[in-house]
Each structure stands twice: as structure tokens, then as C-alpha cells.
Design a protein around this motif. Structure first.
Motif, short mmCIF file in Angstrom:
data_model
loop_
_atom_site.label_atom_id
_atom_site.label_comp_id
_atom_site.label_asym_id
_atom_site.label_seq_id
_atom_site.Cartn_x
_atom_site.Cartn_y
_atom_site.Cartn_z
N ILE A 182 0.86 -1.31 0.04
CA ILE A 182 0.05 -0.05 -0.10
C ILE A 182 0.64 1.22 -0.10
O ILE A 182 1.88 1.30 0.59
CB ILE A 182 -0.86 -0.06 1.13
CG1 ILE A 182 -2.02 0.91 1.03
CG2 ILE A 182 -0.26 0.10 2.46
CD1 ILE A 182 -3.32 0.71 1.91
N GLY A 183 0.59 2.23 -0.92
CA GLY A 183 1.31 3.43 -0.81
C GLY A 183 2.20 3.44 -2.01
O GLY A 183 2.95 4.48 -2.30
N ASN A 231 0.55 5.72 -5.25
CA ASN A 231 0.12 5.80 -3.95
C ASN A 231 -0.93 4.91 -3.79
O ASN A 231 -2.12 5.19 -3.42
CB ASN A 231 -0.30 7.29 -3.46
CG ASN A 231 -0.64 7.45 -2.15
OD1 ASN A 231 0.01 6.82 -1.41
ND2 ASN A 231 -1.31 8.28 -1.93
N SER A 232 -0.83 3.50 -4.27
CA SER A 232 -1.82 2.50 -4.39
C SER A 232 -2.59 2.17 -2.98
O SER A 232 -1.99 2.71 -1.70
CB SER A 232 -1.08 1.24 -4.71
OG SER A 232 -0.09 0.97 -3.79
N GLU A 233 -3.95 2.09 -3.34
CA GLU A 233 -4.86 1.74 -1.97
C GLU A 233 -5.25 0.55 -2.17
O GLU A 233 -5.11 -0.16 -3.10
CB GLU A 233 -5.90 3.00 -2.10
CG GLU A 233 -5.32 4.42 -1.82
CD GLU A 233 -6.64 5.44 -2.12
OE1 GLU A 233 -7.58 4.80 -2.47
OE2 GLU A 233 -6.18 6.49 -1.99
N GLU A 234 -5.90 -0.09 -1.00
CA GLU A 234 -6.46 -1.37 -1.17
C GLU A 234 -7.45 -1.50 -2.05
O GLU A 234 -7.80 -2.71 -2.81
CB GLU A 234 -7.20 -1.89 0.30
CG GLU A 234 -6.17 -2.06 1.20
CD GLU A 234 -6.60 -2.53 2.82
OE1 GLU A 234 -7.15 -3.67 2.66
OE2 GLU A 234 -6.99 -1.72 3.56
#
Length: 160
Positions: A38-39, A84-87
């Protein structure tokens, strides 16, 4: 009286060795499973050829990726970048190449977004003091680490 309008389309399935000249072909796509924390940033590659040159777009879980999301961008070559990946970014992604001759879908790339969980712990505890002079300044410092980042609260006699 009711007016009913109907429309039908003819759908052709062709063997891969019998595709018409100029039909889009996905030429680069790898890997089929991606795991990121994540992130972090994920980049999924896709390139295609065809005549006319195919337009590329991406599907996530069979729905078109919303490119108005500022965290999503697509390179001129067709690679999809998720910053900035998220679930919620977790899912099945497909690259689609489309021109006037036809449409080609890539194999699905499964994106997993890991949430690293590290229990909070103190990396620096406040120093023990035996006495402080009345009226003098006192600075207490502590540092806590973990993932997600812990929130530090101070209490005196059980009161925040």
C-alpha cells in the motif's frame, strides 16, 4: 400504442490464425500477477500493434479504469501507472487494444495491494527523571514506530 425499438449486432469469433489484416495484437504484457505494498506505485505494461494503430485503454474488474482519478495515468505507449496505491486498487486488470478492424483483450493481470501490519512499539522511550526543579521547563520525548504509523498520546495519572 407502444413503440418498441430493437437493435441487434453480429458477433464473430475467429481463430487466431484467421484474424483479418490490421487486427490489433497485444505485443507486450507482463506479468500476470503483481503484488505491491500500500502506498507504492504499480506499473502494468501493455503495447499493441495493428493497422490502423489501435487505441489502448484499461479495464479493472471488467469496468473501464477511471482515468480522471489523479493517481492513475497512462503512458503514450499504453502502460498503466497507479501512484500511491490503495486497497481499493486491488483487482483484475486487462489492457484493451481497439481499432476499426477489431478489439483485442490482454490476459488479465491480478494486482494485490498488501497492507503491511507491524504492531506499534517504542523506538525511544521517555527518560526516567527522579526530580525536576519547580518552575523549570521539562521536555519528554518518545518515538513510536509501526505500520500503519501509530498515534502517540500522553497520559498523566490515567488522564489524557
Amino acid at each position: 400504442m407502444r413503440l418498441v425499438r430493437s437493435q441487434s449486432e453480429l458477433l464473430y469469433f475467429l481463430d487466431t490464425d484467421k484474424t483479418p489484416s490490421g487486427f490489433p495484437v497485444i505485443t507486450v504484457q507482463r506479468p500476470t500477477t503483481r503484488v505491491i505494498e500500500i502506498g507504492h506505485t504499480a506499473v502494468m505494461q501493455c503495447k499493441a500493434s495493428g493497422n490502423p494503430i489501435p487505441k489502448l485503454y484499461w479495464l479493472k474488474d471488467s469496468k473501464r479504469v477511471d482515468m480522471t482519478n489523479p493517481r492513475y495515468s497512462m503512458s503514450d505507449g499504453g502502460d498503466l501507472q497507479i501512484n500511491n496505491s490503495e486497497e481499493d486498487d486491488m483487482g483484475k486488470y486487462e489492457c484493451v487494444a481497439e481499432n476499426s478492424v477489431g478489439t483485442e483483450h490482454s490476459k488479465a493481470t491480478l494486482l494485490y495491494v498488501k497492507v503491511r501490519r507491524v504492531p506499534p512499539q517504542f523506538s525511544r522511550r521517555p527518560e526516567a527523571l527522579s526530580e525536576v526543579m519547580l518552575g523549570s521547563n521539562l521536555t519528554l520525548t518518545c518515538v513510536a514506530v509501526g505500520s500503519p504509523m501509530p498515534y502517540v498520546k500522553w497520559r498523566k495519572d490515567g488522564i489524557e
